[in-house]
Write a protein that holds these residues in place. Structure first.
Motif, PDB file in Angstrom:
ATOM      1  N   ILE A 179      19.175   2.636   4.620  1.00 34.59           N
ATOM      2  CA  ILE A 179      19.765   3.629   3.715  1.00 34.59           C
ATOM      3  C   ILE A 179      19.018   3.645   2.385  1.00 34.59           C
ATOM      4  N   ARG A 180      18.639   2.460   1.912  1.00 39.58           N
ATOM      5  CA  ARG A 180      17.888   2.391   0.645  1.00 39.58           C
ATOM      6  C   ARG A 180      16.529   3.070   0.778  1.00 39.58           C
ATOM      7  N   ILE A 181      15.881   2.915   1.921  1.00 37.59           N
ATOM      8  CA  ILE A 181      14.589   3.565   2.135  1.00 37.59           C
ATOM      9  C   ILE A 181      14.761   5.075   2.253  1.00 37.59           C
ATOM     10  N   VAL A 182      15.825   5.511   2.911  1.00 36.87           N
ATOM     11  CA  VAL A 182      16.110   6.949   2.989  1.00 36.87           C
ATOM     12  C   VAL A 182      16.299   7.517   1.587  1.00 36.87           C
ATOM     13  N   TYR A 183      16.995   6.772   0.738  1.00 40.65           N
ATOM     14  CA  TYR A 183      17.179   7.221  -0.646  1.00 40.65           C
ATOM     15  C   TYR A 183      15.842   7.289  -1.376  1.00 40.65           C
ATOM     16  N   PHE A 184      14.984   6.318  -1.126  1.00 40.59           N
ATOM     17  CA  PHE A 184      13.636   6.326  -1.702  1.00 40.59           C
ATOM     18  C   PHE A 184      12.902   7.619  -1.328  1.00 40.59           C
ATOM     19  N   LEU A 185      13.024   8.032  -0.077  1.00 43.61           N
ATOM     20  CA  LEU A 185      12.352   9.253   0.376  1.00 43.61           C
ATOM     21  C   LEU A 185      13.017  10.506  -0.194  1.00 43.61           C
ATOM     22  N   LEU A 186      14.333  10.459  -0.341  1.00 43.49           N
ATOM     23  CA  LEU A 186      15.039  11.615  -0.889  1.00 43.49           C
ATOM     24  C   LEU A 186      14.720  11.835  -2.364  1.00 43.49           C
ATOM     25  N   LEU A 187      14.327  10.768  -3.051  1.00 41.93           N
ATOM     26  CA  LEU A 187      13.914  10.932  -4.445  1.00 41.93           C
ATOM     27  C   LEU A 187      12.750  11.912  -4.563  1.00 41.93           C
ATOM     28  N   GLU A 188      11.908  11.909  -3.533  1.00 41.89           N
ATOM     29  CA  GLU A 188      10.743  12.790  -3.550  1.00 41.89           C
ATOM     30  C   GLU A 188      11.023  14.123  -2.876  1.00 41.89           C
ATOM     31  N   TYR A 189      11.645  14.078  -1.720  1.00 47.26           N
ATOM     32  CA  TYR A 189      11.734  15.282  -0.900  1.00 47.26           C
ATOM     33  C   TYR A 189      13.122  15.910  -0.891  1.00 47.26           C
ATOM     34  N   GLY A 190      14.091  15.268  -1.538  1.00 49.27           N
ATOM     35  CA  GLY A 190      15.446  15.787  -1.522  1.00 49.27           C
ATOM     36  C   GLY A 190      15.724  16.744  -2.664  1.00 49.27           C
ATOM     37  N   SER A 225       4.632   7.545   2.202  1.00 48.77           N
ATOM     38  CA  SER A 225       5.932   7.671   2.859  1.00 48.77           C
ATOM     39  C   SER A 225       5.818   7.413   4.358  1.00 48.77           C
ATOM     40  N   VAL A 226       4.797   7.988   4.978  1.00 49.37           N
ATOM     41  CA  VAL A 226       4.597   7.784   6.421  1.00 49.37           C
ATOM     42  C   VAL A 226       4.325   6.313   6.720  1.00 49.37           C
ATOM     43  N   LEU A 227       3.475   5.696   5.911  1.00 55.76           N
ATOM     44  CA  LEU A 227       3.157   4.283   6.121  1.00 55.76           C
ATOM     45  C   LEU A 227       4.396   3.413   5.947  1.00 55.76           C
ATOM     46  N   LEU A 228       5.232   3.748   4.979  1.00 54.11           N
ATOM     47  CA  LEU A 228       6.463   2.989   4.763  1.00 54.11           C
ATOM     48  C   LEU A 228       7.391   3.103   5.968  1.00 54.11           C
ATOM     49  N   ILE A 276       0.834  -1.204   0.000  1.00 53.92           N
ATOM     50  CA  ILE A 276       0.000   0.000   0.000  1.00 53.92           C
ATOM     51  C   ILE A 276       0.868   1.252   0.000  1.00 53.92           C
ATOM     52  N   ALA A 277       1.938   1.246   0.800  1.00 60.12           N
ATOM     53  CA  ALA A 277       2.815   2.415   0.893  1.00 60.12           C
ATOM     54  C   ALA A 277       3.485   2.714  -0.443  1.00 60.12           C
ATOM     55  N   ILE A 278       4.026   1.684  -1.088  1.00 63.72           N
ATOM     56  CA  ILE A 278       4.716   1.890  -2.367  1.00 63.72           C
ATOM     57  C   ILE A 278       3.736   2.348  -3.437  1.00 63.72           C
ATOM     58  N   VAL A 279       2.554   1.731  -3.471  1.00 60.80           N
ATOM     59  CA  VAL A 279       1.552   2.110  -4.469  1.00 60.80           C
ATOM     60  C   VAL A 279       1.099   3.551  -4.261  1.00 60.80           C
TER      61      VAL A 279
END
Length: 283
Positions: free
Chosen positions: A214-225, A169-172, A148-151
């Motif tokens: 670290i991979r999840i942080v990168y996932f979030l930085l793709l959007e908010y970084g 992002s919050v759910l992830l 659900i989070a990824i979708v």
């Protein structure tokens, strides 16, 4: 998420460094896929924890479409899209970015499946586990909020509704925190309930979590970084260090954990399987 990445990468050429990363992804994940297929096939054939009738075809199917196999195929396809042209259009950017983000799901799913395999360590045949039912339910259950989070994150980016991406992002983050707590609890408490191989497998999964973080942080930085985290036109070093290398480390540790929990070299494996078959015939 996807739309913001596309907007930042629109009308931009793919750098030679990014193309080199794509080539490296194809090579590395091809090696991973071709390595995990025979390993997983032998594990499926020798242990077979499924309720369906065992067959070579089913073993091959489960090995090809394992979570690691799906991740490898997604990464190979995404890199192939990246290499197909130096001036990608919007549709290609959306497809590549979606594949980049969706790759987290197989990794987190594999964490669940490897932990379940650790509970089945030393046991043969379907439905056998050292874990109590609530724990098995928790290990199966956390996959659903991951999906659900990824979708939400991907769809929110495509339709440009920031609330969906933020909710995903919050759910992830919440789900990953739960997974970390669950793995730590298992590592501490499973020593007395699991065989040595199963407990070692849990410890290897625990070791993989920092790299997955670290991979999840990168996932979030793709959007908010900042723009340097754009997977298409951003910094090559960032993509290689926080994306590709972290995934490789996680995959290696998870494959090792499964190999430790379900060894194909066990000296007593044949006797255990024969005993399991004899018990089944007796029933």
């Amino acid at each position: 998420m996807t739309a913001s990445i596309v907007s930042r990468g629109a009308d931009a050429l793919i750098s030679p460094g990014r193309r080199n990363i794509a080539i490296a992804e194809i090579v590395l994940f091809s090696i991973i896929h071709l390595t995990q297929i025979p390993l997983r096939y032998m594990q499926e054939w020798r242990y077979w924890h499924h309720n369906k009738r065992q067959s070579h075809g089913r073993c091959y199917f489960y090995s090809w479409w394992s979570m690691v196999g799906i991740l490898a195929q997604v990464r190979i396809a995404g890199s192939a899209i990246m290499l197909s042209t130096s001036e990608p259009n919007k549709s290609m950017l959306i497809a590549e970015s979606a594949m980049q983000n969706a790759g987290l799901s197989p990794l987190l799913f594999e964490v669940s499946l490897v932990l379940l395999a650790c509970g089945q360590s030393g046991k043969f045949g379907p439905g056998k586990s050292s874990y109590p039912k609530p724990l098995r339910f928790a290990l199966h259950g956390f996959r659903f909020p991951i999906v659900i989070a990824i979708v939400l994150a991907i769809v929110g980016g495509i339709v440009e509704i920031s609330a969906l991406g933020e909710a995903g992002s919050v759910l992830l983050i919440v789900t990953f925190a739960f997974v970390c707590g669950l793995v730590v609890w298992l590592a501490v408490n499973s020593r007395s309930t699991l065989p040595v191989e199963g407990h070692r497998g849990v410890l290897l999964v625990l070791l993989a979590l920092p790299f997955l973080l670290i991979r999840i942080v990168y996932f979030l930085l793709l959007e908010y970084g900042p723009p340097k985290f754009n997977p298409v036109t951003g910094g090559v070093g960032t993509l290689a260090a926080m994306g590709l290398l972290m995934e490789i480390f996680v995959v290696i540790l998870l494959l090792t954990a499964r190999a430790v929990a379900m060894p194909i070299w066990s000296a007593n494996l044949k006797q255990n399987i024969e005993a399991c078959d004899a018990d089944a015939e007796g029933l």
